[in-house]
Design a protein around this motif. Structure first.
Motif, PDB file in Angstrom:
ATOM      1  N   ALA A   1      43.514  30.944  51.898  1.00  0.00           N
ATOM      2  CA  ALA A   1      44.538  32.255  52.267  1.00  0.00           C
ATOM      3  C   ALA A   1      44.319  32.581  53.631  1.00  0.00           C
ATOM      4  O   ALA A   1      45.146  32.954  54.474  1.00  0.00           O
ATOM      5  N   ASP A   2      43.095  32.814  54.076  1.00  0.00           N
ATOM      6  CA  ASP A   2      42.896  33.094  55.744  1.00  0.00           C
ATOM      7  C   ASP A   2      43.615  32.223  56.550  1.00  0.00           C
ATOM      8  O   ASP A   2      43.991  32.792  57.522  1.00  0.00           O
ATOM      9  N   MET A   3      43.683  30.907  56.378  1.00  0.00           N
ATOM     10  CA  MET A   3      44.360  30.053  57.318  1.00  0.00           C
ATOM     11  C   MET A   3      45.864  30.110  57.141  1.00  0.00           C
ATOM     12  O   MET A   3      46.541  29.355  58.138  1.00  0.00           O
ATOM     13  N   LEU A   4      46.555  30.325  56.112  1.00  0.00           N
ATOM     14  CA  LEU A   4      47.813  30.123  55.453  1.00  0.00           C
ATOM     15  C   LEU A   4      48.671  31.208  55.987  1.00  0.00           C
ATOM     16  O   LEU A   4      48.370  32.394  55.812  1.00  0.00           O
ATOM     17  N   THR A   5      49.898  30.764  56.401  1.00  0.00           N
ATOM     18  CA  THR A   5      50.979  31.716  56.501  1.00  0.00           C
ATOM     19  C   THR A   5      51.438  32.465  55.076  1.00  0.00           C
ATOM     20  O   THR A   5      51.340  31.388  54.113  1.00  0.00           O
ATOM     21  N   SER A   6      51.571  33.694  55.212  1.00  0.00           N
ATOM     22  CA  SER A   6      52.008  34.469  53.788  1.00  0.00           C
ATOM     23  C   SER A   6      53.250  34.836  54.174  1.00  0.00           C
ATOM     24  O   SER A   6      53.633  35.360  55.060  1.00  0.00           O
ATOM     25  N   PHE A   7      53.921  34.823  52.843  1.00  0.00           N
ATOM     26  CA  PHE A   7      55.444  35.463  52.806  1.00  0.00           C
ATOM     27  C   PHE A   7      55.422  36.412  51.827  1.00  0.00           C
ATOM     28  O   PHE A   7      54.916  36.487  50.597  1.00  0.00           O
ATOM     29  N   GLU A   8      55.958  37.971  52.021  1.00  0.00           N
ATOM     30  CA  GLU A   8      56.238  38.837  51.281  1.00  0.00           C
ATOM     31  C   GLU A   8      57.490  39.441  51.336  1.00  0.00           C
ATOM     32  O   GLU A   8      57.721  40.027  52.490  1.00  0.00           O
TER      33      GLU A   8
END
Length: 194
Positions: A55-62
């Protein structure tokens, strides 16, 4: 040993850590397209668990909010649309199709940042001779529609020739599919040097 983690995610994480939170020195994000060939929902559920470790390196979507990471995961192939759309927070986006450009209301680019289609949906041209003008117009109109909605676009099953790469590149296609990486690299270097 041929797992998603061993082949892709672990090497990317190693570069992310050694590069101070970047994969490339200039900070250009990586798009990792994961093409599901198995049942959509159980495959996505398994992938979702794996992605938590990165998760630290990934784009996140909310919702419609996007926190850009060094690597953006997009799910293609046998995609679990309803399952992904129901999630409040995701570490992957959905690879749309051309019909998504005409949806009312359209899905937000935070859910569908990329639209992919078979080249045959645009043209039957195989790279021999010039691209017919009507096909060139259809290509450019399709690219413009995707870009106007804040989405990138790619085509699969394109002719794998310099003539086709030039047409796609000139039309603004964001991702060029090829099995000839060396040839495409040489084309791009040569094209930019003119």
């Amino acid at each position: 040993d041929r797992t998603l983690e061993a082949l892709y995610l672990d090497p990317l994480m190693q570069r992310f850590r050694s590069g101070g939170g970047r994969i490339y020195p200039d900070g250009t994000p990586v798009l990792l397209l994961i093409d599901f060939k198995s049942d959509a929902e159980p495959t996505y559920a398994a992938l979702r668990d794996v992605l938590q470790h990165y998760a630290d390196m990934l784009t996140s979507f909310e919702g419609e909010a996007v926190r850009q990471g060094a690597v953006t995961i997009v799910i293609s192939g046998n995609r679990p649309r309803e399952m992904m759309a129901a999630e409040r927070t995701r570490l992957a986006a959905y690879d749309g199709r051309l019909e998504d450009l005409d949806a009312t209301p359209p899905a937000p680019p935070s859910f569908i940042p990329l639209v992919s289609s078979n080249w045959n949906s645009i043209s039957s041209w195989r790279g021999d001779g010039p691209l017919p003008d009507a096909d060139r117009r259809r290509l450019r109109e399709t690219v413009d529609r995707a870009h106007a909605q804040g989405r990138r676009i790619r085509f699969w099953a394109t002719p794998d020739t310099p003539a086709a790469w030039k047409e796609l590149y000139d039309a603004g296609v964001d991702l060029l599919n090829t099995d000839d990486l060396g040839g495409l690299r040489q084309f791009l270097i040569s094209y930019h040097s003119h």
